[in-house]
Enzyme design. Structure first.
Site, mmCIF file in Angstrom:
data_model
loop_
_atom_site.group_PDB
_atom_site.id
_atom_site.type_symbol
_atom_site.label_atom_id
_atom_site.label_comp_id
_atom_site.label_asym_id
_atom_site.label_seq_id
_atom_site.Cartn_x
_atom_site.Cartn_y
_atom_site.Cartn_z
ATOM 1 N N TRP A 102 0.825 -1.212 0.000
ATOM 2 C CA TRP A 102 0.000 0.000 0.000
ATOM 3 C C TRP A 102 0.861 1.264 0.000
ATOM 4 O O TRP A 102 0.498 2.268 -0.620
ATOM 5 C CB TRP A 102 -0.961 -0.022 1.179
ATOM 6 C CG TRP A 102 -1.896 -1.194 1.091
ATOM 7 C CD1 TRP A 102 -1.952 -2.288 1.904
ATOM 8 C CD2 TRP A 102 -2.885 -1.428 0.063
ATOM 9 N NE1 TRP A 102 -2.910 -3.168 1.463
ATOM 10 C CE2 TRP A 102 -3.490 -2.676 0.338
ATOM 11 C CE3 TRP A 102 -3.302 -0.693 -1.049
ATOM 12 C CZ2 TRP A 102 -4.506 -3.205 -0.463
ATOM 13 C CZ3 TRP A 102 -4.306 -1.226 -1.850
ATOM 14 C CH2 TRP A 102 -4.898 -2.458 -1.558
ATOM 15 N N ASP A 172 -1.389 6.620 6.533
ATOM 16 C CA ASP A 172 -2.494 5.751 6.130
ATOM 17 C C ASP A 172 -2.716 4.782 7.279
ATOM 18 O O ASP A 172 -1.928 3.864 7.498
ATOM 19 C CB ASP A 172 -2.120 5.009 4.844
ATOM 20 C CG ASP A 172 -3.188 4.011 4.409
ATOM 21 O OD1 ASP A 172 -4.209 3.863 5.111
ATOM 22 O OD2 ASP A 172 -2.989 3.364 3.362
ATOM 23 N N LYS A 196 -12.295 -1.827 7.988
ATOM 24 C CA LYS A 196 -11.567 -2.747 8.855
ATOM 25 C C LYS A 196 -11.927 -2.521 10.326
ATOM 26 O O LYS A 196 -12.332 -3.438 11.014
ATOM 27 C CB LYS A 196 -10.070 -2.607 8.619
ATOM 28 C CG LYS A 196 -9.676 -2.862 7.161
ATOM 29 C CD LYS A 196 -8.220 -2.572 6.892
ATOM 30 C CE LYS A 196 -7.909 -2.543 5.406
ATOM 31 N NZ LYS A 196 -8.080 -3.828 4.728
#
Length: 367
Positions: A102, A172, A196
Site C-alpha cells: 500500500w 495511512d 476494517k
C-alpha cells in the site's frame, strides 16, 4: 443464528451489536418512518447522524480543535492522489517510507503529481520489518512524510512514529485506526478506509490539521480538501448508510470502554495467536520480525504447500473464514480487527495446535 468466525482482511467483521441495532432500526430511523438509505442527506435526521459520527470520532481519538474531520469516498486509494494534489506544491518534495504494497501504491500516485523520494524501506527484506526511526533520511524541507501505519499483507506495524518537526507526518491508518491510543497532534493527516475498524466499505475518514487545508482553485472540487471542509463533507451526496453504520461502530467503541480498553483487548487477542505460532517448534512461521509484528494482521506460513493447503481447507470446514494470505504472497493471515472477539482468536489458536498434532501424526504414519 449461525455466525461464522470472520478473519477477513477487509471488508471485515463488524460488531454483532452494531448489526443487530441496524437491523432493529432498518425500517424506521430516528422515528422518520424511513430507512436511513431513504433519508435526504440534507434532512435534520441525517444531519444528526452525520454530526454524531464526527463528534464520536473526535471524542474517541481526542482530536484537537485545530483538526478537521472529513468523511469522504474513494477509499484510501483516492487519498494516495488527493494528498499530493493538496500538499505537494511545485518545487517541493514528498518523502515516503516503504513498508508494503500500500505504501508502494501511495508513492506511485504521488509521483504523478510531483517530486518524491524514498527515505527508508524494508522492501529488500521482503517487508518483514518496520524501518528504525533513526534510519529515516528525512528531508527537513519536505512537503510531508508519508507512512503506512499497519501493513495488512505483510503483518507489520509501526510501534513508534517518526518525529518530523515542521514536516507534516501523513499516515495511512486504514487497518489500525482506533485499535490503540495515538497522539493525533503528531500528525498532519491521518486517513483510513472504514472497512476494517470503523464500519463498512464506502466511507473514508480523513483527519487533517486545518493549516494544511488551503484554497487552490486548480484542484478539481471533489479532490479539494478545502471544498469538503467548507461543506462539512456534504458537498455532494454522501454514502449515508456507511456513515450511519460508522456512527454505530463508534458508539459501540465507547461502550467497550474507549480506545484504551480496545487496545488491551487487541494485545490479548494477538498474544493468543502469536503464542500458538511461537510454541509450534517452527511448524508455523511468522512473516514479520517479532519487534515489528502487527496486532491487526497475523501472517504466517506452514512447512510445505501441502500442509498449507490442507490447513486452509480444514480451517474453512471448521467454520473459520478469511485465513488465506494475500494473493500476492500466499501463506496464511488472521486479521483480528477490533470487532473480532477474543473467543474466536482462542478457537483459532486451539485449531492450529490440533492441526499441527494431526498433521505430524499423519506424517509419522507415512514414514
Amino acid at each position: 443464528m449461525k455466525r461464522t468466525r470472520n478473519f477477513n482482511a477487509g471488508p471485515a467483521a463488524l460488531p454483532l451489536e452494531v448489526l443487530q441495532r441496524a437491523q432493529n432500526e432498518w425500517l424506521n430511523i430516528e422515528d422518520s418512518g424511513m430507512s436511513v438509505m431513504e433519508l435526504s442527506h440534507r434532512s435534520a435526521e441525517f444531519e444528526k447522524i452525520h454530526n454524531r459520527a464526527i463528534q464520536s470520532l473526535k471524542e474517541l481519538m481526542d482530536i484537537p480543535e485545530n483538526y478537521e474531520v472529513l468523511l469522504l469516498q474513494g477509499g484510501a486509494s483516492l487519498q494516495f492522489s488527493m494528498i499530493p494534489m493538496n500538499l505537494l506544491p511545485e518545487g517541493k518534495r514528498a518523502d515516503y517510507i516503504l513498508t508494503g504494497s500500500w505504501s508502494e501504491k501511495a508513492l506511485k500516485e504521488a509521483k504523478k503529481v510531483g517530486e518524491t523520494a524514498v527515505v527508508a524501506s524494508s522492501k529488500d527484506d521482503k517487508y518483514t520489518f518496520i524501518p528504525k526511526v533513526e534510519d529515516i533520511k528525512l528531508n527537513e524541507d519536505a512537503a510531508y512524510l508519508h507512512i503506512t501505519s499497519n501493513n495488512t499483507i505483510y503483518g507489520t506495524q509501526w510501534k513508534d512514529f517518526p518525529q518530523t518537526g515542521r514536516v507534516p507526518l501523513v499516515a495511512d491508518m486504514s487497518s489500525d485506526i482506533l485499535s490503540k491510543k495515538i497522539d493525533v497532534s503528531k500528525f498532519g493527516i491521518i486517513y483510513a478506509g472504514a472497512q476494517k475498524n470503523l464500519g463498512p466499505s464506502g466511507i473514508t475518514v480523513v483527519i487533517i490539521r486545518k493549516d494544511l487545508i488551503t484554497d487552490n482553485d486548480s484542484i478539481p472540487s471533489m479532490l479539494n480538501y478545502s471544498i469538503h471542509a467548507k461543506n462539512n463533507s456534504l458537498y455532494n451526496t454522501p454514502p449515508t448508510l456507511a456513515i450511519y453504520l460508522l456512527s454505530l461502530v463508534l458508539e459501540w467503541a465507547k461502550e467497550q470502554g474507549g480506545v484504551g480498553k480496545i487496545a488491551e483487548n487487541n494485545e490479548e487477542k494477538a498474544k493468543v495467536i502469536y503464542d500458538a505460532i511461537d510454541g509450534s517448534d517452527g511448524f508455523y512461521k511468522g512473516h514479520a520480525q517479532p519487534d515489528s509484528r502487527s496486532l491487526m494482521n497475523i501472517t504466517f506460513t506452514l512447512p510445505s504447500e501441502e500442509a498449507e493447503s490442507q490447513f486452509l481447507k480444514e480451517v474453512k470446514q471448521a467454520g473459520f473464514v478469511g485465513l488465506n494470505g494475500h494473493r500476492s504472497i500466499g501463506g496464511c493471515r488472521a486479521s483480528i480487527y477490533n470487532a473480532v472477539p477474543l473467543s474466536h482468536c482462542q478457537e483459532l489458536a486451539d485449531f492450529m495446535k490440533k492441526f499441527q498434532e494431526a498433521f505430524k501424526a499423519k506424517e509419522a504414519q507415512i514414514s
